[in-house]
Scaffold this active site. Structure first.
Site, PDB file in Angstrom:
ATOM      1  N   ASN A 212       0.844  -1.200   0.000  1.00  0.00           N
ATOM      2  CA  ASN A 212       0.000   0.000   0.000  1.00  0.00           C
ATOM      3  C   ASN A 212       0.878   1.249   0.000  1.00  0.00           C
ATOM      4  O   ASN A 212       2.108   1.161  -0.023  1.00  0.00           O
ATOM      5  CB  ASN A 212      -0.973  -0.027   1.189  1.00  0.00           C
ATOM      6  CG  ASN A 212      -0.220  -0.096   2.499  1.00  0.00           C
ATOM      7  OD1 ASN A 212       0.532   0.796   2.853  1.00  0.00           O
ATOM      8  ND2 ASN A 212      -0.412  -1.195   3.231  1.00  0.00           N
ATOM      9  N   ASP A 281      -4.616  -5.882   4.746  1.00  0.00           N
ATOM     10  CA  ASP A 281      -5.730  -6.672   5.282  1.00  0.00           C
ATOM     11  C   ASP A 281      -5.881  -8.011   4.575  1.00  0.00           C
ATOM     12  O   ASP A 281      -6.564  -8.900   5.071  1.00  0.00           O
ATOM     13  CB  ASP A 281      -7.040  -5.883   5.155  1.00  0.00           C
ATOM     14  CG  ASP A 281      -7.058  -4.710   6.126  1.00  0.00           C
ATOM     15  OD1 ASP A 281      -6.518  -4.855   7.224  1.00  0.00           O
ATOM     16  OD2 ASP A 281      -7.606  -3.646   5.764  1.00  0.00           O
ATOM     17  N   LYS A 291       7.649 -17.383 -11.330  1.00  0.00           N
ATOM     18  CA  LYS A 291       6.946 -16.177 -11.780  1.00  0.00           C
ATOM     19  C   LYS A 291       5.652 -16.566 -12.518  1.00  0.00           C
ATOM     20  O   LYS A 291       5.683 -17.458 -13.368  1.00  0.00           O
ATOM     21  CB  LYS A 291       7.877 -15.399 -12.714  1.00  0.00           C
ATOM     22  CG  LYS A 291       7.306 -14.094 -13.158  1.00  0.00           C
ATOM     23  CD  LYS A 291       8.249 -13.377 -14.100  1.00  0.00           C
ATOM     24  CE  LYS A 291       7.511 -12.251 -14.778  1.00  0.00           C
ATOM     25  NZ  LYS A 291       8.156 -11.804 -16.001  1.00  0.00           N
ATOM     26  N   PHE A 326      -4.072   3.605  14.724  1.00  0.00           N
ATOM     27  CA  PHE A 326      -4.301   4.643  13.722  1.00  0.00           C
ATOM     28  C   PHE A 326      -5.477   4.200  12.863  1.00  0.00           C
ATOM     29  O   PHE A 326      -5.689   2.998  12.690  1.00  0.00           O
ATOM     30  CB  PHE A 326      -3.045   4.838  12.855  1.00  0.00           C
ATOM     31  CG  PHE A 326      -2.082   5.830  13.443  1.00  0.00           C
ATOM     32  CD1 PHE A 326      -1.448   5.565  14.648  1.00  0.00           C
ATOM     33  CD2 PHE A 326      -1.834   7.046  12.803  1.00  0.00           C
ATOM     34  CE1 PHE A 326      -0.570   6.486  15.210  1.00  0.00           C
ATOM     35  CE2 PHE A 326      -0.960   7.975  13.357  1.00  0.00           C
ATOM     36  CZ  PHE A 326      -0.328   7.689  14.560  1.00  0.00           C
ATOM     37  N   LYS A 340     -13.553   1.540  15.685  1.00  0.00           N
ATOM     38  CA  LYS A 340     -12.285   0.798  15.626  1.00  0.00           C
ATOM     39  C   LYS A 340     -11.617   0.781  16.995  1.00  0.00           C
ATOM     40  O   LYS A 340     -11.087  -0.237  17.431  1.00  0.00           O
ATOM     41  CB  LYS A 340     -11.352   1.471  14.616  1.00  0.00           C
ATOM     42  CG  LYS A 340     -10.929   0.551  13.512  1.00  0.00           C
ATOM     43  CD  LYS A 340     -10.168   1.272  12.430  1.00  0.00           C
ATOM     44  CE  LYS A 340     -10.848   1.049  11.094  1.00  0.00           C
ATOM     45  NZ  LYS A 340     -10.176   1.685   9.981  1.00  0.00           N
ATOM     46  N   LYS A 344     -10.993  -2.734  18.806  1.00  0.00           N
ATOM     47  CA  LYS A 344      -9.613  -3.180  19.018  1.00  0.00           C
ATOM     48  C   LYS A 344      -9.133  -2.925  20.444  1.00  0.00           C
ATOM     49  O   LYS A 344      -7.956  -3.082  20.738  1.00  0.00           O
ATOM     50  CB  LYS A 344      -8.699  -2.502  17.989  1.00  0.00           C
ATOM     51  CG  LYS A 344      -9.086  -2.859  16.553  1.00  0.00           C
ATOM     52  CD  LYS A 344      -8.098  -2.386  15.521  1.00  0.00           C
ATOM     53  CE  LYS A 344      -8.618  -2.657  14.121  1.00  0.00           C
ATOM     54  NZ  LYS A 344      -7.603  -3.184  13.213  1.00  0.00           N
TER      55      LYS A 344
HETATM   56  N1  CTP Z   1      -4.154  -3.127  12.022  1.00  0.00           N
HETATM   57  C1  CTP Z   1      -3.679  -4.295  12.575  1.00  0.00           C
HETATM   58  N2  CTP Z   1      -3.762  -5.467  11.860  1.00  0.00           N
HETATM   59  C2  CTP Z   1      -4.331  -5.490  10.658  1.00  0.00           C
HETATM   60  C3  CTP Z   1      -4.851  -4.294  10.092  1.00  0.00           C
HETATM   61  C4  CTP Z   1      -4.745  -3.121  10.810  1.00  0.00           C
HETATM   62  O1  CTP Z   1      -3.188  -4.276  13.692  1.00  0.00           O
HETATM   63  N3  CTP Z   1      -4.388  -6.631   9.973  1.00  0.00           N
HETATM   64  C5  CTP Z   1      -4.022  -1.874  12.824  1.00  0.00           C
HETATM   65  C6  CTP Z   1      -3.349  -0.733  12.111  1.00  0.00           C
HETATM   66  O2  CTP Z   1      -1.955  -0.718  12.373  1.00  0.00           O
HETATM   67  C7  CTP Z   1      -4.038   0.492  12.719  1.00  0.00           C
HETATM   68  C8  CTP Z   1      -5.436  -0.022  13.048  1.00  0.00           C
HETATM   69  O3  CTP Z   1      -5.337  -1.443  13.094  1.00  0.00           O
HETATM   70  O4  CTP Z   1      -3.435   0.909  13.899  1.00  0.00           O
HETATM   71  C9  CTP Z   1      -6.496   0.374  12.079  1.00  0.00           C
HETATM   72  O5  CTP Z   1      -6.102   0.028  10.784  1.00  0.00           O
HETATM   73  P1  CTP Z   1      -7.069   0.250   9.536  1.00  0.00           P
HETATM   74  O6  CTP Z   1      -6.402  -0.292   8.301  1.00  0.00           O
HETATM   75  O7  CTP Z   1      -7.554   1.664   9.517  1.00  0.00           O
HETATM   76  O8  CTP Z   1      -8.299  -0.632   9.975  1.00  0.00           O
HETATM   77  P2  CTP Z   1      -8.693  -2.119   9.697  1.00  0.00           P
HETATM   78  O9  CTP Z   1      -8.766  -2.846  10.984  1.00  0.00           O
HETATM   79  O10 CTP Z   1      -7.787  -2.723   8.654  1.00  0.00           O
HETATM   80  O11 CTP Z   1     -10.163  -1.942   9.153  1.00  0.00           O
HETATM   81  P3  CTP Z   1     -10.651  -1.379   7.696  1.00  0.00           P
HETATM   82  O12 CTP Z   1      -9.495  -1.538   6.753  1.00  0.00           O
HETATM   83  O13 CTP Z   1     -11.808  -2.247   7.384  1.00  0.00           O
HETATM   84  O14 CTP Z   1     -11.050   0.059   7.933  1.00  0.00           O
END
Ligand code: CTP
Length: 403
Positions: A212, A281, A291, A326, A340, A344
């Site tokens: 990303n 994610d 490859k 974050f 969130k 979490k």
């Molecule tokens: N995070 C994590 N593990 C993951 C994805 C995210 O610990 N697999 C943490 C990130 O480091 C951040 C927080 O969760 O501190 C929120 O991340 P974000 O990408 O905004 O949220 P997601 O939980 O991935 O939810 P979504 O993408 O559906 O908004």
């Protein structure tokens, strides 16, 4: 009268620019706030203000000659200056900035700077074209990377008669930067901080991967500021192009699984976890050994599996750590981030709107909202990531002290 800087020793470095007169006012303000001020001047600075002016204001001899007649009494003051709590260079000309960035030491100011181990603030002042010069900007970046704080110049009328960016910040702003830096100094001593930063990278085959747009700048800024405020910092980083912050122990990883393992391994030894990493994610179900080849015009279908949610695993394993997450959102910022935070089990969440142009990913700036467990919402203005890092660390410090 409250004198907040009582007992603090400040070195004021003055280089040769018309703005040197503002350094006179700054030394007066510093003394008024209770600081003990030691002034060091370059030869060129003496063309604008005399050492006597600073001597009268600070009550200490001014260091302005490397060789020559400065007495042994003033050598004592030079030693005291080397052990001061903070050094501020104002005005800092392009020349002195260049010397500081490259480790040159051929005048009292650059010599003292190279021997100074404490925090340093640099307040540039120059003509707008010089300020825009790529070499000057590169030197500024070098100093920033080493943890030197830059008090950005202001826009306005310049000594050369043009209008542009390059004017030395006003003495009140310089004083404010000194105050902030001194009051934050060592406030995180003894604290063990674990920070994650950057993107994760999930391989598809030996040459391709899914990742990303995260640059890692926010996490690196937090790690650097926490360390400069006395914390013991471990930084777990996905792939970035950033230089490792000085004094921080850096652990590199690529895949979500690796990052998760590192976080869970280090969690028991930390007091605070700050998850700035943009964790992927989804990851390919399997990694191809060879490859992946094109098969004519056929589309390629990828099977992606959700990755482990690191913060969810942390919530199950944590003891008394303060956990900060974050949230990058493109809609319903406060509501989504609050959900969130609850899901979490976080103490604090930093939310930003990724749909706003010019901030967030890759940028040096961001505009964020902090939300705590009690649903207290604090909207910050547009700031540099370093400024955001310091405010976030201030809030963490307060939360830890009021637990
Ligand atoms: N995070 C994590 N593990 C993951 C994805 C995210 O610990 N697999 C943490 C990130 O480091 C951040 C927080 O969760 O501190 C929120 O991340 P974000 O990408 O905004 O949220 P997601 O939980 O991935 O939810 P979504 O993408 O559906 O908004």
């Amino acid at each position: 009268m409250i004198r907040p800087l009582t007992g603090k020793k400040v070195v004021l470095g003055v280089s040769g620019g018309i703005a040197a007169y503002k350094a006179v006012e700054l030394s007066r303000l510093l003394v008024k706030e209770g600081a003990e001020v030691y002034v060091v001047m370059t030869e060129n600075a003496k063309q604008f203000v005399t050492p006597l002016t600073f001597e009268a204001l600070s009550g200490h001899p001014v260091y302005h000659e490397i060789f020559g007649s400065q007495s042994s009494a003033s050598m004592e003051h030079i030693r005291a200056a080397e052990n001061a709590d903070l050094m501020i260079v104002a005005p800092a000309t392009a020349n002195s900035i260049g010397k500081m960035a490259h480790g040159l030491a051929d005048d009292p100011l650059s010599t003292l700077f190279s021997a100074f181990a404490g925090p340093v603030l640099v307040a540039p002042a120059m003509n707008d074209k010089m300020w825009d010069n790529p070499a000057v900007q590169e030197n500024i970046r070098t100093l920033k990377k080493r943890g030197v704080g830059i008090v950005d110049p202001e826009a306005g009328e310049l000594a050369c008669g043009t209008v542009g960016l390059g004017r030395l910040a006003e003495p009140e702003r310089l004083l404010e930067a000194v105050r902030k830096c001194l009051l934050r100094q060592s406030d995180l001593a003894g604290l063990r901080v674990l920070v994650t930063a950057g993107p994760t990278r999930e391989p598809l085959d030996p040459v391709r991967f899914i990742t990303n747009r995260s640059s890692g700048k926010m996490g690196y800024a937090i790690a650097r500021q926490a360390r400069s405020r006395g914390a013991e910092v471990t930084l777990i980083s996905g792939p970035t192009h950033l230089e490792p912050p000085f004094g921080v122990s850096l652990l590199n990883c690529q895949r979500t699984g690796e990052m998760s393992q590192l976080v869970l391994d280090h969690l028991p030894q930390c007091d605070v976890l700050i998850m700035t990493a943009a964790v992927g994610d989804f990851a390919p179900e399997s990694v191809q050994k060879e490859k992946i080849k094109k098969t004519g015009e056929e589309p390629l279908v990828l099977n992606l599996q959700p990755t482990q949610d690191i913060l969810k695993a942390v919530a199950e394993k944590k003891s008394n750590q303060l956990i900060v997450g974050f949230a990058a959102e493109s809609a319903n910022l406060v509501q989504s981030a609050t959900e969130k935070l609850q899901r979490k089990q976080l103490d604090l969440i930093v939310a930003n709107d990724i749909s706003a142009p010019g901030i967030g990913f890759q940028s040096d700036n961001n505009q964020v909202i902090l939300i705590d467990r009690h649903a207290k919402v604090e909207s910050l203005p547009l700031l540099t990531k370093v400024e955001i890092a310091d405010i976030l660390l201030d809030r963490i410090h307060t939360q830890l002290n009021t637990r």
